[in-house]
Design an enzyme around this catalytic site. Structure first.
Site, PDB file in Angstrom:
ATOM      1  N   GLN A   1      -5.394   6.624  11.548  1.00  0.00           N
ATOM      2  CA  GLN A   1      -4.931   6.872  12.885  1.00  0.00           C
ATOM      3  C   GLN A   1      -4.467   5.430  13.185  1.00  0.00           C
ATOM      4  O   GLN A   1      -3.520   5.368  14.205  1.00  0.00           O
ATOM      5  CB  GLN A   1      -6.098   7.211  13.907  1.00  0.00           C
ATOM      6  CG  GLN A   1      -6.634   8.663  13.803  1.00  0.00           C
ATOM      7  CD  GLN A   1      -7.259   8.901  12.558  1.00  0.00           C
ATOM      8  OE1 GLN A   1      -7.491   7.877  11.766  1.00  0.00           O
ATOM      9  NE2 GLN A   1      -7.807  10.211  12.398  1.00  0.00           N
TER      10      GLN A   1
ATOM     11  N   CYS B   1      -6.810  -4.455  -9.061  1.00  0.00           N
ATOM     12  CA  CYS B   1      -5.993  -4.121  -7.793  1.00  0.00           C
ATOM     13  C   CYS B   1      -4.747  -5.105  -7.794  1.00  0.00           C
ATOM     14  O   CYS B   1      -3.945  -4.963  -6.839  1.00  0.00           O
ATOM     15  CB  CYS B   1      -6.745  -4.440  -6.596  1.00  0.00           C
ATOM     16  SG  CYS B   1      -8.050  -2.783  -6.156  1.00  0.00           S
TER      17      CYS B   1
ATOM     18  N   ARG C   1      -2.875   3.254  11.350  1.00  0.00           N
ATOM     19  CA  ARG C   1      -1.520   2.974  10.973  1.00  0.00           C
ATOM     20  C   ARG C   1      -0.535   3.615  11.470  1.00  0.00           C
ATOM     21  O   ARG C   1       0.763   3.062  11.666  1.00  0.00           O
ATOM     22  CB  ARG C   1      -1.577   3.487   9.458  1.00  0.00           C
ATOM     23  CG  ARG C   1      -2.364   2.517   8.358  1.00  0.00           C
ATOM     24  CD  ARG C   1      -2.357   2.770   6.973  1.00  0.00           C
ATOM     25  NE  ARG C   1      -3.448   2.456   6.232  1.00  0.00           N
ATOM     26  CZ  ARG C   1      -3.738   2.606   5.022  1.00  0.00           C
ATOM     27  NH1 ARG C   1      -2.677   2.830   4.193  1.00  0.00           N
ATOM     28  NH2 ARG C   1      -4.786   2.312   4.401  1.00  0.00           N
TER      29      ARG C   1
ATOM     30  N   ARG D   1      -2.778  -2.412   6.954  1.00  0.00           N
ATOM     31  CA  ARG D   1      -4.345  -1.901   6.839  1.00  0.00           C
ATOM     32  C   ARG D   1      -4.777  -1.199   8.044  1.00  0.00           C
ATOM     33  O   ARG D   1      -4.130  -1.098   8.941  1.00  0.00           O
ATOM     34  CB  ARG D   1      -5.151  -3.308   6.728  1.00  0.00           C
ATOM     35  CG  ARG D   1      -4.971  -4.042   5.455  1.00  0.00           C
ATOM     36  CD  ARG D   1      -5.638  -3.348   4.416  1.00  0.00           C
ATOM     37  NE  ARG D   1      -6.964  -3.136   4.233  1.00  0.00           N
ATOM     38  CZ  ARG D   1      -7.975  -3.527   4.401  1.00  0.00           C
ATOM     39  NH1 ARG D   1      -8.159  -4.863   4.240  1.00  0.00           N
ATOM     40  NH2 ARG D   1      -9.197  -2.794   4.394  1.00  0.00           N
ATOM     41  N   GLY D   2      -5.899  -0.372   7.612  1.00  0.00           N
ATOM     42  CA  GLY D   2      -6.473   0.480   8.714  1.00  0.00           C
ATOM     43  C   GLY D   2      -6.564   1.852   8.352  1.00  0.00           C
ATOM     44  O   GLY D   2      -6.031   2.246   7.412  1.00  0.00           O
TER      45      GLY D   2
ATOM     46  N   LEU E   1      -0.543  -1.912  -3.438  1.00  0.00           N
ATOM     47  CA  LEU E   1       0.394  -2.659  -4.509  1.00  0.00           C
ATOM     48  C   LEU E   1       1.052  -1.612  -5.125  1.00  0.00           C
ATOM     49  O   LEU E   1       2.431  -1.957  -5.332  1.00  0.00           O
ATOM     50  CB  LEU E   1      -0.709  -3.429  -5.373  1.00  0.00           C
ATOM     51  CG  LEU E   1      -0.667  -4.969  -4.638  1.00  0.00           C
ATOM     52  CD1 LEU E   1      -1.378  -5.615  -5.857  1.00  0.00           C
ATOM     53  CD2 LEU E   1       0.745  -5.453  -4.686  1.00  0.00           C
ATOM     54  N   ARG E   2       0.500  -0.323  -5.479  1.00  0.00           N
ATOM     55  CA  ARG E   2       1.206   0.654  -6.201  1.00  0.00           C
ATOM     56  C   ARG E   2       2.442   1.115  -5.051  1.00  0.00           C
ATOM     57  O   ARG E   2       3.511   1.229  -5.705  1.00  0.00           O
ATOM     58  CB  ARG E   2       0.241   1.730  -6.539  1.00  0.00           C
ATOM     59  CG  ARG E   2       1.017   3.046  -7.058  1.00  0.00           C
ATOM     60  CD  ARG E   2       0.113   4.207  -7.094  1.00  0.00           C
ATOM     61  NE  ARG E   2      -0.326   4.593  -5.814  1.00  0.00           N
ATOM     62  CZ  ARG E   2       0.155   5.446  -5.056  1.00  0.00           C
ATOM     63  NH1 ARG E   2       1.288   6.074  -5.372  1.00  0.00           N
ATOM     64  NH2 ARG E   2      -0.486   5.642  -3.937  1.00  0.00           N
ATOM     65  N   ARG E   3       2.023   1.341  -4.002  1.00  0.00           N
ATOM     66  CA  ARG E   3       3.371   1.855  -3.255  1.00  0.00           C
ATOM     67  C   ARG E   3       4.243   0.744  -2.988  1.00  0.00           C
ATOM     68  O   ARG E   3       5.460   1.136  -2.903  1.00  0.00           O
ATOM     69  CB  ARG E   3       2.697   2.268  -1.851  1.00  0.00           C
ATOM     70  CG  ARG E   3       1.704   3.554  -1.961  1.00  0.00           C
ATOM     71  CD  ARG E   3       1.096   4.027  -0.600  1.00  0.00           C
ATOM     72  NE  ARG E   3       0.538   5.247  -0.859  1.00  0.00           N
ATOM     73  CZ  ARG E   3      -0.702   5.568  -0.147  1.00  0.00           C
ATOM     74  NH1 ARG E   3      -1.098   4.737   0.645  1.00  0.00           N
ATOM     75  NH2 ARG E   3      -1.317   6.814  -0.425  1.00  0.00           N
TER      76      ARG E   3
ATOM     77  N   LYS F   1      -9.958   7.411  -6.009  1.00  0.00           N
ATOM     78  CA  LYS F   1      -9.182   6.380  -6.047  1.00  0.00           C
ATOM     79  C   LYS F   1      -9.729   4.992  -5.543  1.00  0.00           C
ATOM     80  O   LYS F   1      -9.349   3.869  -6.134  1.00  0.00           O
ATOM     81  CB  LYS F   1      -7.908   6.446  -5.650  1.00  0.00           C
ATOM     82  CG  LYS F   1      -7.741   6.518  -4.094  1.00  0.00           C
ATOM     83  CD  LYS F   1      -6.406   6.757  -3.518  1.00  0.00           C
ATOM     84  CE  LYS F   1      -6.370   6.774  -1.907  1.00  0.00           C
ATOM     85  NZ  LYS F   1      -4.809   6.720  -1.417  1.00  0.00           N
ATOM     86  N   ASP F   2     -10.890   5.011  -5.038  1.00  0.00           N
ATOM     87  CA  ASP F   2     -11.699   3.798  -4.478  1.00  0.00           C
ATOM     88  C   ASP F   2     -12.605   3.568  -5.652  1.00  0.00           C
ATOM     89  O   ASP F   2     -13.430   2.422  -5.628  1.00  0.00           O
ATOM     90  CB  ASP F   2     -12.262   4.095  -3.115  1.00  0.00           C
ATOM     91  CG  ASP F   2     -11.065   4.224  -1.930  1.00  0.00           C
ATOM     92  OD1 ASP F   2     -10.130   3.665  -2.410  1.00  0.00           O
ATOM     93  OD2 ASP F   2     -11.645   4.868  -0.959  1.00  0.00           O
TER      94      ASP F   2
END
Length: 309
Positions: free
Chosen positions: A155, A244, A157, A151-152, A132-134, A85-86
């Site tokens: 762990q 994005c 998050r 972000r992050g 953005l999707r979520r 997905k990246d």
């Protein structure tokens, strides 16, 4: 028997390292090679360094891949293990995706501080996500919630959640399973109501075009059905440019020699969404994804995408 050490490039997060280790383990098993035949090379990417703003504002998907791809082009690594997905839909000249490992669970999970489901969050509660999707899908379900940037790595998050930065967050079940942390999920999102990111749950392996030594090694661990599904999803994304700044979701499912695809585009606030579907022979995966992308673009209208691009 392979004698030269094969260097696997990856990001340095716990999840990225788990994905690289899975790649190495599959190669070891497929070719009866010892662990010493492979070296995992950690490469810090722009996406890892930028933590103060959404990636959509900093340059998008390529931020998690470009330094790794440069190492591949320079010959410092032999293959790269990425989260599919990246991956941008257009790769640098000289590189290709040569294999996909068997896909993990595609679903998202909700993790709450004090409640089990998004529906149970108090009115106006804060939910953290960097996607953005979520964000769009959450606001489609609960327009009253405050969605803030989160972000992050996994762990980080979870620690932010414990510190009360937000009342809930969303993560990919695939990542939690690879980290053996699925127990932290409060609830699992229904993929029909809350469709995943295109490519979610699948590890892809990128190599130099024409590197027969490495390509022959990873051909043995390529999972055909996952490859067909991702071919469809990436074709859909390519038609929509995969910006994005445009929330895009969807999933292709392989059943025997057939493929079913469903996709969705949304406005960032979740107030407008357009869904599309398609099916056919798995061998026609690229065409099915491309046609679905063209149809949803026509359905939504070009102004829909221009508003967010």
């Amino acid at each position: 028997m392979q004698t030269d050490v094969v260097r696997i490039g990856t990001r340095g997060s716990a999840l990225a390292l788990a994905q690289a280790a899975e790649t190495r383990a599959r190669l070891m098993a497929a070719h009866d090679l010892p662990e010493e035949a492979f070296e995992i090379v950690v490469i810090r990417t722009s996406g890892d360094r930028i933590q103060d703003r959404p990636l959509s504002e900093a340059g998008g998907k390529g931020l998690f891949t470009k330094e790794i791809e440069q190492a591949l082009l320079d010959g410092r690594i032999d293959l790269a293990a990425h989260s599919s997905k990246d991956m941008p839909t257009v790769l640098p000249d000289g590189l290709e995706i040569s294999a996909f490992l068997e896909r993990e669970d595609v679903r998202d999970v909700f993790i709450g501080r004090s409640v089990k489901r998004i529906e149970d969050l108090p009115h106006g509660a804060k939910l953290g996500t960097s996607s953005l999707r979520r964000q769009a899908l959450v606001l489609r379900l609960r327009p009253d919630l405050e969605v803030g940037m989160f972000r992050g790595n996994v762990q980080t998050r979870l620690r932010k959640l414990e510190d009360g930065v937000a009342e809930g967050t969303l993560l990919a079940m695939a990542g939690l399973k690879r980290l053996k942390m699925e127990h932290v999920a409060s609830s699992v999102m229904d993929p029909e109501a809350f469709p995943p990111a295109l490519g979610q749950g699948a590890i892809c392996l990128e190599t130099r075009i024409g590197d027969e030594r490495v390509t022959s090694l990873i051909n043995a661990i390529d999972h055909g059905p996952t490859g067909a599904a991702l071919t469809c999803e990436r074709a859909f994304l390519a038609v929509l440019d995969g910006s994005c700044r445009t929330p895009i979701a969807g999933q292709a499912i392989i059943e025997g020699d057939r493929i079913r695809f469903s996709g969705m585009v949304l406005t960032p606030d979740g107030s407008e969404a357009h869904e599309i579907s398609g099916e056919g022979q798995a061998s026609e995966a690229h065409q099915i994804g491309s046609e679905a992308g063209a149809r949803v673009r026509d359905k939504a209208g070009t102004r829909f995408f221009e508003s967010w691009d």
